[in-house]
Design a protein around this motif. Structure first.
Motif, PDB file in Angstrom:
ATOM      1  N   ARG A 142       1.067  -1.363  -0.162  1.00  0.00           N
ATOM      2  CA  ARG A 142      -0.452  -0.327  -0.243  1.00  0.00           C
ATOM      3  C   ARG A 142       0.922   1.293   0.878  1.00  0.00           C
ATOM      4  NH1 ARG A 142      -1.002   3.606   3.870  1.00  0.00           N
ATOM      5  NH2 ARG A 142      -0.723   1.711   5.622  1.00  0.00           N
ATOM      6  N   GLY A 143       1.767   1.352   0.687  1.00  0.00           N
ATOM      7  CA  GLY A 143       2.621   2.556   0.852  1.00  0.00           C
ATOM      8  C   GLY A 143       4.006   2.877   0.059  1.00  0.00           C
ATOM      9  N   GLY A 144       4.337   1.911  -0.009  1.00  0.00           N
ATOM     10  CA  GLY A 144       5.766   1.879  -1.570  1.00  0.00           C
ATOM     11  C   GLY A 144       6.572   2.001  -0.216  1.00  0.00           C
ATOM     12  N   LEU A 145       7.784   2.817  -1.118  1.00  0.00           N
ATOM     13  CA  LEU A 145       9.208   2.987  -0.229  1.00  0.00           C
ATOM     14  C   LEU A 145       8.627   3.805   0.835  1.00  0.00           C
ATOM     15  CD1 LEU A 145       9.235   0.278  -2.436  1.00  0.00           C
ATOM     16  CD2 LEU A 145      11.451   1.843  -2.871  1.00  0.00           C
ATOM     17  N   THR A 146       9.216   3.446   1.993  1.00  0.00           N
ATOM     18  CA  THR A 146       9.085   4.531   2.743  1.00  0.00           C
ATOM     19  C   THR A 146       9.877   4.811   3.459  1.00  0.00           C
ATOM     20  OG1 THR A 146       7.735   3.871   4.190  1.00  0.00           O
ATOM     21  CG2 THR A 146       6.747   5.158   2.412  1.00  0.00           C
ATOM     22  N   THR A 147      10.614   6.374   3.981  1.00  0.00           N
ATOM     23  CA  THR A 147      11.510   6.510   5.244  1.00  0.00           C
ATOM     24  C   THR A 147      11.424   7.420   6.034  1.00  0.00           C
ATOM     25  OG1 THR A 147      14.342   7.083   5.329  1.00  0.00           O
ATOM     26  CG2 THR A 147      12.095   8.274   3.359  1.00  0.00           C
ATOM     27  N   HIS A 148      11.919   7.845   7.123  1.00  0.00           N
ATOM     28  CA  HIS A 148      11.881   8.810   7.692  1.00  0.00           C
ATOM     29  C   HIS A 148      11.210  10.666   7.070  1.00  0.00           C
ATOM     30  CE1 HIS A 148      11.270   6.413  11.377  1.00  0.00           C
ATOM     31  NE2 HIS A 148      12.498   5.594  11.249  1.00  0.00           N
ATOM     32  N   ASP A 149      12.874  10.739   6.336  1.00  0.00           N
ATOM     33  CA  ASP A 149      12.512  12.155   6.274  1.00  0.00           C
ATOM     34  C   ASP A 149      12.447  12.442   4.776  1.00  0.00           C
ATOM     35  OD1 ASP A 149      14.748  14.470   7.027  1.00  0.00           O
ATOM     36  OD2 ASP A 149      15.397  14.184   5.059  1.00  0.00           O
ATOM     37  N   GLU A 150      11.543  13.978   4.408  1.00  0.00           N
ATOM     38  CA  GLU A 150      11.337  13.802   3.016  1.00  0.00           C
ATOM     39  C   GLU A 150      12.653  14.074   1.982  1.00  0.00           C
ATOM     40  OE1 GLU A 150      10.524  17.558   6.088  1.00  0.00           O
ATOM     41  OE2 GLU A 150      10.596  15.407   5.954  1.00  0.00           O
ATOM     42  N   ILE A 151      12.812  14.836   2.443  1.00  0.00           N
ATOM     43  CA  ILE A 151      14.990  15.011   1.497  1.00  0.00           C
ATOM     44  C   ILE A 151      15.364  14.282   1.335  1.00  0.00           C
ATOM     45  CG2 ILE A 151      16.696  16.715   1.222  1.00  0.00           C
ATOM     46  CD1 ILE A 151      15.353  18.482   3.629  1.00  0.00           C
ATOM     47  N   GLU A 152      15.625  13.358   2.401  1.00  0.00           N
ATOM     48  CA  GLU A 152      16.423  11.699   1.920  1.00  0.00           C
ATOM     49  C   GLU A 152      15.172  11.024   0.976  1.00  0.00           C
ATOM     50  OE1 GLU A 152      16.973   7.861   4.537  1.00  0.00           O
ATOM     51  OE2 GLU A 152      18.209   9.379   4.909  1.00  0.00           O
ATOM     52  N   ALA A 153      14.032  10.949   1.329  1.00  0.00           N
ATOM     53  CA  ALA A 153      13.842  10.174   0.433  1.00  0.00           C
ATOM     54  C   ALA A 153      14.008  10.386  -0.862  1.00  0.00           C
ATOM     55  CB  ALA A 153      11.230  10.989   0.233  1.00  0.00           C
ATOM     56  N   ASN A 154      13.700  12.140  -1.397  1.00  0.00           N
ATOM     57  CA  ASN A 154      13.072  12.714  -2.879  1.00  0.00           C
ATOM     58  C   ASN A 154      14.335  12.404  -2.991  1.00  0.00           C
ATOM     59  OD1 ASN A 154      12.050  14.558  -4.908  1.00  0.00           O
ATOM     60  ND2 ASN A 154      14.112  15.588  -4.864  1.00  0.00           N
ATOM     61  N   THR A 155      15.697  12.947  -2.931  1.00  0.00           N
ATOM     62  CA  THR A 155      17.314  11.647  -3.054  1.00  0.00           C
ATOM     63  C   THR A 155      17.260  10.666  -3.701  1.00  0.00           C
ATOM     64  OG1 THR A 155      17.925  13.945  -2.323  1.00  0.00           O
ATOM     65  CG2 THR A 155      19.940  11.913  -2.451  1.00  0.00           C
ATOM     66  N   ASN A 156      16.749  10.015  -3.188  1.00  0.00           N
ATOM     67  CA  ASN A 156      16.823   8.586  -3.001  1.00  0.00           C
ATOM     68  C   ASN A 156      15.155   7.841  -4.059  1.00  0.00           C
ATOM     69  OD1 ASN A 156      18.551   8.148  -1.167  1.00  0.00           O
ATOM     70  ND2 ASN A 156      16.555   6.955   0.564  1.00  0.00           N
ATOM     71  N   ALA A 157      14.634   8.952  -4.472  1.00  0.00           N
ATOM     72  CA  ALA A 157      13.886   8.539  -5.220  1.00  0.00           C
ATOM     73  C   ALA A 157      14.201   9.090  -7.085  1.00  0.00           C
ATOM     74  CB  ALA A 157      12.853   9.890  -5.261  1.00  0.00           C
ATOM     75  N   THR A 158      15.417  10.290  -6.618  1.00  0.00           N
ATOM     76  CA  THR A 158      15.786  10.061  -8.213  1.00  0.00           C
ATOM     77  C   THR A 158      16.855   9.094  -8.428  1.00  0.00           C
ATOM     78  OG1 THR A 158      15.834  12.820  -7.234  1.00  0.00           O
ATOM     79  CG2 THR A 158      17.400  11.944  -8.915  1.00  0.00           C
ATOM     80  N   MET A 159      17.431   8.614  -7.119  1.00  0.00           N
ATOM     81  CA  MET A 159      18.271   7.400  -7.667  1.00  0.00           C
ATOM     82  C   MET A 159      17.512   6.285  -8.472  1.00  0.00           C
ATOM     83  SD  MET A 159      21.078   4.911  -5.964  1.00  0.00           S
ATOM     84  CE  MET A 159      22.051   6.569  -4.940  1.00  0.00           C
ATOM     85  N   ILE A 160      16.177   5.837  -8.131  1.00  0.00           N
ATOM     86  CA  ILE A 160      15.645   5.275  -8.191  1.00  0.00           C
ATOM     87  C   ILE A 160      15.190   5.227  -9.995  1.00  0.00           C
ATOM     88  CG2 ILE A 160      13.314   4.385  -8.498  1.00  0.00           C
ATOM     89  CD1 ILE A 160      13.836   4.164  -5.203  1.00  0.00           C
ATOM     90  N   ARG A 161      14.992   6.696 -10.422  1.00  0.00           N
ATOM     91  CA  ARG A 161      14.377   6.830 -11.165  1.00  0.00           C
ATOM     92  C   ARG A 161      15.595   6.701 -12.569  1.00  0.00           C
ATOM     93  NH1 ARG A 161      11.439  11.203  -8.961  1.00  0.00           N
ATOM     94  NH2 ARG A 161      12.930  12.515  -9.359  1.00  0.00           N
ATOM     95  N   ARG A 162      16.926   7.023 -11.824  1.00  0.00           N
ATOM     96  CA  ARG A 162      18.050   6.988 -12.990  1.00  0.00           C
ATOM     97  C   ARG A 162      18.437   5.325 -13.172  1.00  0.00           C
ATOM     98  NH1 ARG A 162      17.711  10.907 -16.379  1.00  0.00           N
ATOM     99  NH2 ARG A 162      19.490  10.181 -17.061  1.00  0.00           N
ATOM    100  N   ALA A 163      18.076   4.150 -12.904  1.00  0.00           N
ATOM    101  CA  ALA A 163      18.021   2.901 -12.979  1.00  0.00           C
ATOM    102  C   ALA A 163      17.412   1.936 -13.443  1.00  0.00           C
ATOM    103  CB  ALA A 163      18.755   2.769 -11.054  1.00  0.00           C
ATOM    104  N   ASP A 164      17.700   1.597 -14.197  1.00  0.00           N
ATOM    105  CA  ASP A 164      17.003   0.655 -14.547  1.00  0.00           C
ATOM    106  C   ASP A 164      16.295  -0.968 -14.413  1.00  0.00           C
ATOM    107  OD1 ASP A 164      18.017   1.717 -17.437  1.00  0.00           O
ATOM    108  OD2 ASP A 164      20.177  -0.243 -17.731  1.00  0.00           O
ATOM    109  N   ARG A 165      16.852  -1.053 -13.124  1.00  0.00           N
ATOM    110  CA  ARG A 165      16.722  -1.949 -12.264  1.00  0.00           C
ATOM    111  C   ARG A 165      16.736  -1.695 -10.780  1.00  0.00           C
ATOM    112  NH1 ARG A 165      18.826  -7.680 -11.206  1.00  0.00           N
ATOM    113  NH2 ARG A 165      16.979  -9.105 -10.247  1.00  0.00           N
TER     114      ARG A 165
END
Length: 262
Positions: free
Chosen positions: A184-207
């Motif tokens: 339901r919630g997908g991937l989550t973490t405690h800090d919204e800024i860290e979440a955004n940086t991790n999301a950027t890495m995910i978008r740049r990865a094939d897998r």
């Protein structure tokens, strides 16, 4: 590991787990269990109170009312065996030959970095200070580190500078550590800024491979990173909630249970 041989970081991790589970701890009982002096336990509790992770009382300590993020230096002692199994399993899942690999911060990704340190033809992209320190002097691999603002809780560099670096890179695989993962919630973490940086890495990865010990499966934290459908594989351990694992599998994400015979 015998309680008498616990290092301070492991002892503190255990204390925090007890406080989270029971709401309070007794200093006398802890001193006897860990085979240390009452003064040592009082110092441990004072360290944790200074970081607002608990509140000391006469004879012990109680939980604070607010949710907290356990600093990474104390997380190392938590679920140690499970994290080691997860890291070992991920190492076997990575493609052979030249590889560009993204690693977010986290205790399990740090263990994975150690396992891969002697691999030939590996390029590691990371925003984690401790992972970079582990790999910086390894001559067989190429290390790319983002800039950014350091988070003391996770040893990660986050924010617009980190995001800008990651946005210009392409990775074959990203291995991502999280504080919570659920259908339901997908991937989550405690800090919204860290979440955004991790999301950027995910978008740049094939897998995308997520590493999460069983305590994190089914948990939803404050800041969303991405949906579960962005994840190709979750690697967890046998302590993960079976219903939570089944729900994630039903979304189409592969779930690999480290230590499980297949």
């Amino acid at each position: 590991m015998p309680q008498s041989s616990l290092r301070r970081a492991d002892r503190i991790s255990t204390i925090l787990e007890r406080v989270a589970s029971n709401g309070s701890v007794d200093a006398g009982h802890l001193a006897g269990e860990f085979r240390v002096s009452h003064a040592t336990i009082r110092r441990d509790l004072q360290v944790l109170e200074d970081q607002r992770l608990l509140s000391r009382t006469h004879g012990g300590a109680v939980a604070v009312d607010v949710a907290y993020e356990l600093p990474v230096r104390y997380r190392v002692g938590q679920h140690r065996e499970e994290k080691a199994l997860i890291a070992q399993k991920v190492a076997t899942l990575l493609p052979k030959g030249p590889l560009t690999l993204g690693l977010t911060g986290g205790t399990t990704t740090h263990l994975l970095a150690r396992l891969l340190a002697e691999r030939i033809g590996l390029t590691v992209v990371t925003n984690a200070l401790n992972i970079a320190a582990e790999l910086a002097l390894r001559p067989r691999l190429k290390l790319i580190m983002t800039g950014g603002v350091s988070r003391s809780q996770s040893y990660e560099l986050v924010g617009p500078i980190a995001d800008q670096t990651l946005a210009g890179l392409n990775m074959s695989v990203a291995v991502v550590g999280v504080d919570g993962i659920s259908a339901r919630g997908g991937l989550t973490t405690h800090d919204e800024i860290e979440a955004n940086t991790n999301a950027t890495m995910i978008r740049r990865a094939d897998r995308v491979i997520v590493v999460a010990d069983g305590s994190k499966v089914g948990r939803v934290c404050l800041a969303g990173i991405c949906g579960i459908t962005d994840v190709a594989t979750l690697v967890t351990d046998r302590t993960a909630d079976a219903a939570g694992v089944d729900a994630i599998r039903r979304t189409g994400t592969e779930v690999v249970v480290a230590g499980e015979l297949r």
